[in-house]
Write a protein that holds these residues in place. Sequence first.
Motif, PDB file in Angstrom:
ATOM      1  N   VAL A 245       0.827  -1.199   0.000  1.00 41.49           N
ATOM      2  CA  VAL A 245       0.000   0.000   0.000  1.00 41.49           C
ATOM      3  C   VAL A 245       0.868   1.260   0.000  1.00 41.49           C
ATOM      4  O   VAL A 245       0.622   2.217  -0.753  1.00 41.49           O
ATOM      5  N   ALA A 246       1.908   1.273   0.833  1.00 40.50           N
ATOM      6  CA  ALA A 246       2.810   2.425   0.889  1.00 40.50           C
ATOM      7  C   ALA A 246       3.579   2.579  -0.422  1.00 40.50           C
ATOM      8  O   ALA A 246       3.810   3.709  -0.887  1.00 40.50           O
ATOM      9  N   ALA A 247       3.964   1.459  -1.038  1.00 37.06           N
ATOM     10  CA  ALA A 247       4.663   1.532  -2.319  1.00 37.06           C
ATOM     11  C   ALA A 247       3.758   2.113  -3.404  1.00 37.06           C
ATOM     12  O   ALA A 247       4.206   2.922  -4.234  1.00 37.06           O
ATOM     13  N   ALA A 248       2.495   1.716  -3.394  1.00 34.60           N
ATOM     14  CA  ALA A 248       1.544   2.280  -4.359  1.00 34.60           C
ATOM     15  C   ALA A 248       1.378   3.780  -4.147  1.00 34.60           C
ATOM     16  O   ALA A 248       1.304   4.560  -5.114  1.00 34.60           O
ATOM     17  N   ALA A 249       1.357   4.202  -2.868  1.00 32.52           N
ATOM     18  CA  ALA A 249       1.241   5.633  -2.571  1.00 32.52           C
ATOM     19  C   ALA A 249       2.483   6.384  -3.048  1.00 32.52           C
ATOM     20  O   ALA A 249       2.387   7.466  -3.645  1.00 32.52           O
ATOM     21  N   GLY A 250       3.666   5.833  -2.794  1.00 33.32           N
ATOM     22  CA  GLY A 250       4.898   6.471  -3.252  1.00 33.32           C
ATOM     23  C   GLY A 250       4.979   6.559  -4.761  1.00 33.32           C
ATOM     24  O   GLY A 250       5.414   7.567  -5.328  1.00 33.32           O
TER      25      GLY A 250
ATOM     26  N   PHE B 220       2.344   6.654  -6.834  1.00 32.88           N
ATOM     27  CA  PHE B 220       1.332   7.606  -7.290  1.00 32.88           C
ATOM     28  C   PHE B 220       1.778   9.054  -7.061  1.00 32.88           C
ATOM     29  O   PHE B 220       1.663   9.903  -7.952  1.00 32.88           O
ATOM     30  N   VAL B 221       2.319   9.342  -5.873  1.00 31.97           N
ATOM     31  CA  VAL B 221       2.761  10.713  -5.573  1.00 31.97           C
ATOM     32  C   VAL B 221       3.888  11.120  -6.508  1.00 31.97           C
ATOM     33  O   VAL B 221       3.924  12.259  -7.010  1.00 31.97           O
ATOM     34  N   THR B 222       4.798  10.209  -6.776  1.00 37.76           N
ATOM     35  CA  THR B 222       5.907  10.531  -7.676  1.00 37.76           C
ATOM     36  C   THR B 222       5.417  10.760  -9.094  1.00 37.76           C
ATOM     37  O   THR B 222       5.956  11.602  -9.830  1.00 37.76           O
ATOM     38  N   THR B 223       4.385  10.019  -9.499  1.00 37.52           N
ATOM     39  CA  THR B 223       3.815  10.226 -10.828  1.00 37.52           C
ATOM     40  C   THR B 223       3.192  11.611 -10.948  1.00 37.52           C
ATOM     41  O   THR B 223       3.357  12.302 -11.964  1.00 37.52           O
ATOM     42  N   MET B 224       2.464  12.025  -9.916  1.00 40.96           N
ATOM     43  CA  MET B 224       1.779  13.312  -9.942  1.00 40.96           C
ATOM     44  C   MET B 224       2.729  14.486  -9.742  1.00 40.96           C
ATOM     45  O   MET B 224       2.573  15.547 -10.356  1.00 40.96           O
ATOM     46  N   ASN B 225       3.726  14.287  -8.858  1.00 44.00           N
ATOM     47  CA  ASN B 225       4.657  15.367  -8.531  1.00 44.00           C
ATOM     48  C   ASN B 225       6.037  14.770  -8.280  1.00 44.00           C
ATOM     49  O   ASN B 225       6.352  14.365  -7.156  1.00 44.00           O
ATOM     50  N   PRO B 226       6.881  14.676  -9.331  1.00 44.98           N
ATOM     51  CA  PRO B 226       8.198  14.056  -9.160  1.00 44.98           C
ATOM     52  C   PRO B 226       9.033  14.696  -8.062  1.00 44.98           C
ATOM     53  O   PRO B 226       9.753  13.992  -7.342  1.00 44.98           O
ATOM     54  N   GLY B 227       8.954  16.020  -7.915  1.00 42.27           N
ATOM     55  CA  GLY B 227       9.730  16.676  -6.873  1.00 42.27           C
ATOM     56  C   GLY B 227       9.305  16.236  -5.482  1.00 42.27           C
ATOM     57  O   GLY B 227      10.138  15.918  -4.627  1.00 42.27           O
ATOM     58  N   MET B 228       8.000  16.189  -5.258  1.00 43.67           N
ATOM     59  CA  MET B 228       7.495  15.725  -3.969  1.00 43.67           C
ATOM     60  C   MET B 228       7.813  14.250  -3.771  1.00 43.67           C
ATOM     61  O   MET B 228       8.141  13.808  -2.661  1.00 43.67           O
TER      62      MET B 228
ATOM     63  N   ALA C 240       5.503   0.374  10.879  1.00 40.22           N
ATOM     64  CA  ALA C 240       6.031   1.696  10.513  1.00 40.22           C
ATOM     65  C   ALA C 240       7.243   1.551   9.601  1.00 40.22           C
ATOM     66  O   ALA C 240       7.398   2.302   8.622  1.00 40.22           O
ATOM     67  N   TYR C 241       8.115   0.578   9.902  1.00 42.45           N
ATOM     68  CA  TYR C 241       9.261   0.311   9.021  1.00 42.45           C
ATOM     69  C   TYR C 241       8.778  -0.082   7.630  1.00 42.45           C
ATOM     70  O   TYR C 241       9.288   0.402   6.606  1.00 42.45           O
ATOM     71  N   SER C 242       7.778  -0.956   7.575  1.00 40.54           N
ATOM     72  CA  SER C 242       7.274  -1.416   6.287  1.00 40.54           C
ATOM     73  C   SER C 242       6.674  -0.266   5.484  1.00 40.54           C
ATOM     74  O   SER C 242       6.866  -0.177   4.265  1.00 40.54           O
ATOM     75  N   ALA C 243       5.964   0.634   6.166  1.00 38.47           N
ATOM     76  CA  ALA C 243       5.360   1.779   5.469  1.00 38.47           C
ATOM     77  C   ALA C 243       6.440   2.713   4.927  1.00 38.47           C
ATOM     78  O   ALA C 243       6.353   3.185   3.780  1.00 38.47           O
ATOM     79  N   ALA C 244       7.463   2.998   5.740  1.00 40.32           N
ATOM     80  CA  ALA C 244       8.539   3.890   5.295  1.00 40.32           C
ATOM     81  C   ALA C 244       9.290   3.297   4.111  1.00 40.32           C
ATOM     82  O   ALA C 244       9.537   3.986   3.103  1.00 40.32           O
ATOM     83  N   GLN C 245       9.616   2.026   4.199  1.00 37.01           N
ATOM     84  CA  GLN C 245      10.320   1.389   3.095  1.00 37.01           C
ATOM     85  C   GLN C 245       9.430   1.279   1.859  1.00 37.01           C
ATOM     86  O   GLN C 245       9.920   1.357   0.729  1.00 37.01           O
ATOM     87  N   GLY C 246       8.136   1.102   2.071  1.00 36.90           N
ATOM     88  CA  GLY C 246       7.234   1.023   0.930  1.00 36.90           C
ATOM     89  C   GLY C 246       7.210   2.308   0.127  1.00 36.90           C
ATOM     90  O   GLY C 246       7.207   2.279  -1.109  1.00 36.90           O
ATOM     91  N   VAL C 247       7.180   3.457   0.824  1.00 40.60           N
ATOM     92  CA  VAL C 247       7.203   4.742   0.120  1.00 40.60           C
ATOM     93  C   VAL C 247       8.475   4.869  -0.708  1.00 40.60           C
ATOM     94  O   VAL C 247       8.444   5.285  -1.887  1.00 40.60           O
ATOM     95  N   PHE C 248       9.606   4.505  -0.119  1.00 45.81           N
ATOM     96  CA  PHE C 248      10.876   4.580  -0.847  1.00 45.81           C
ATOM     97  C   PHE C 248      10.882   3.632  -2.045  1.00 45.81           C
ATOM     98  O   PHE C 248      11.264   4.011  -3.160  1.00 45.81           O
ATOM     99  N   VAL C 249      10.461   2.386  -1.818  1.00 41.09           N
ATOM    100  CA  VAL C 249      10.479   1.391  -2.899  1.00 41.09           C
ATOM    101  C   VAL C 249       9.556   1.816  -4.036  1.00 41.09           C
ATOM    102  O   VAL C 249       9.900   1.659  -5.221  1.00 41.09           O
ATOM    103  N   GLY C 250       8.394   2.380  -3.712  1.00 39.55           N
ATOM    104  CA  GLY C 250       7.470   2.806  -4.756  1.00 39.55           C
ATOM    105  C   GLY C 250       8.040   3.915  -5.619  1.00 39.55           C
ATOM    106  O   GLY C 250       7.979   3.856  -6.859  1.00 39.55           O
ATOM    107  N   ALA C 251       8.611   4.930  -4.980  1.00 43.27           N
ATOM    108  CA  ALA C 251       9.188   6.040  -5.736  1.00 43.27           C
ATOM    109  C   ALA C 251      10.407   5.590  -6.534  1.00 43.27           C
ATOM    110  O   ALA C 251      10.567   5.940  -7.714  1.00 43.27           O
ATOM    111  N   PHE C 252      11.274   4.810  -5.908  1.00 40.85           N
ATOM    112  CA  PHE C 252      12.483   4.341  -6.585  1.00 40.85           C
ATOM    113  C   PHE C 252      12.130   3.451  -7.774  1.00 40.85           C
ATOM    114  O   PHE C 252      12.759   3.525  -8.839  1.00 40.85           O
ATOM    115  N   SER C 253      11.105   2.617  -7.604  1.00 42.96           N
ATOM    116  CA  SER C 253      10.686   1.735  -8.701  1.00 42.96           C
ATOM    117  C   SER C 253      10.177   2.535  -9.887  1.00 42.96           C
ATOM    118  O   SER C 253      10.433   2.182 -11.046  1.00 42.96           O
ATOM    119  N   LEU C 254       9.454   3.622  -9.618  1.00 43.07           N
ATOM    120  CA  LEU C 254       8.947   4.441 -10.722  1.00 43.07           C
ATOM    121  C   LEU C 254      10.090   5.090 -11.490  1.00 43.07           C
ATOM    122  O   LEU C 254      10.075   5.136 -12.732  1.00 43.07           O
TER     123      LEU C 254
END
Length: 302
Positions: free
Chosen positions: A85-90, A92-100, A132-146
């Motif tokens: 879920v966190a990876a999907a959020a990361g 999506f946010v990177t798709t909409m706003n790469p800087g963010m 919390a660790y899983s959520a933080a890593q998910g955001v990173f993995v999602g953005a990095f994967s994109l």
Amino acid sequence: MAKLGFNDPAFQTSTRPPQAPQSYAAQTYPGGPAAGQQSPGLVPPPAANLENLYSAPSADAVDTGRMTIEDTIHKTLATFAVLLVAAAAGWFVTTMNPGMGLGIAVVGAIAGFVLGLVNSFKRMPGAGLVLAYSAAQGVFVGAFSLWMEMAFPGIVLQATLATLAVVGVTLALFASGKVRTSPRMTKIVLIASLGYLVFSLVNVGFMVFGQNIPFGNGTFGDLAWGARSIEIMGMPLGVIIGILAVLMAAYMLVMDFEFVQNGARNGAPRKLGWKASFGIVATVIWIYVEILRIIAILRGND
């Protein structure tokens, strides 16, 4: 002088006269003979009570407070769900706003690293720390994967399938008993992993400050810890390093499986299931990121 332990009443002979054996016939059960009535012997509970005992569900991890394989699997699935879920959020946010997306990816990576250290050194981390660790890593993995997907279309699917293959093969070999850890190999892998962690942190530091690692080539390969400019037997050094890292991660995955197996076998506290789920998820993330790197380097050389 009395020997230790033999002064305990359990080791002493009683001087009291022997007591008459207790007559179980005098006991009554619901549905059995009333008090004062003669009974030929021990009267069992009614059949209805026995049927209820046999039909009752067996005690689970919640009832016993002990670690079980099934309960640990549930915790691991919950941890992976938060990660996805966190990876999907990361993503999506990177798709909409790469800087963010870049900003939250950096925050997620730092938070994941700190929480990973806390969970590693804490004997029994709770659900909050692990999720919390899983959520933080998910955001990173999602953005990095994109970012990797934009540079190399299709790479995320390739890395995901390869990660599933590595994890599946490792689990199958462990379940069959063909792969086990050894004290000597564990020490070697832990030392090598620590060295690789330091190398990765130094490499990230060079990239953050706009410098190139000595064997990098200043291209996107540096972002993926590349080292494509040096080859050994026709294979880029970065690929060799990545393969060794995947092998180390696979061995650590076996260590995670053994941790679960031994904990369930020895009746470890149920809360240790969260530490086991943290170890499995962290190792799978490591495998996925390393495979992303390997594929990026190979496709970058095409």
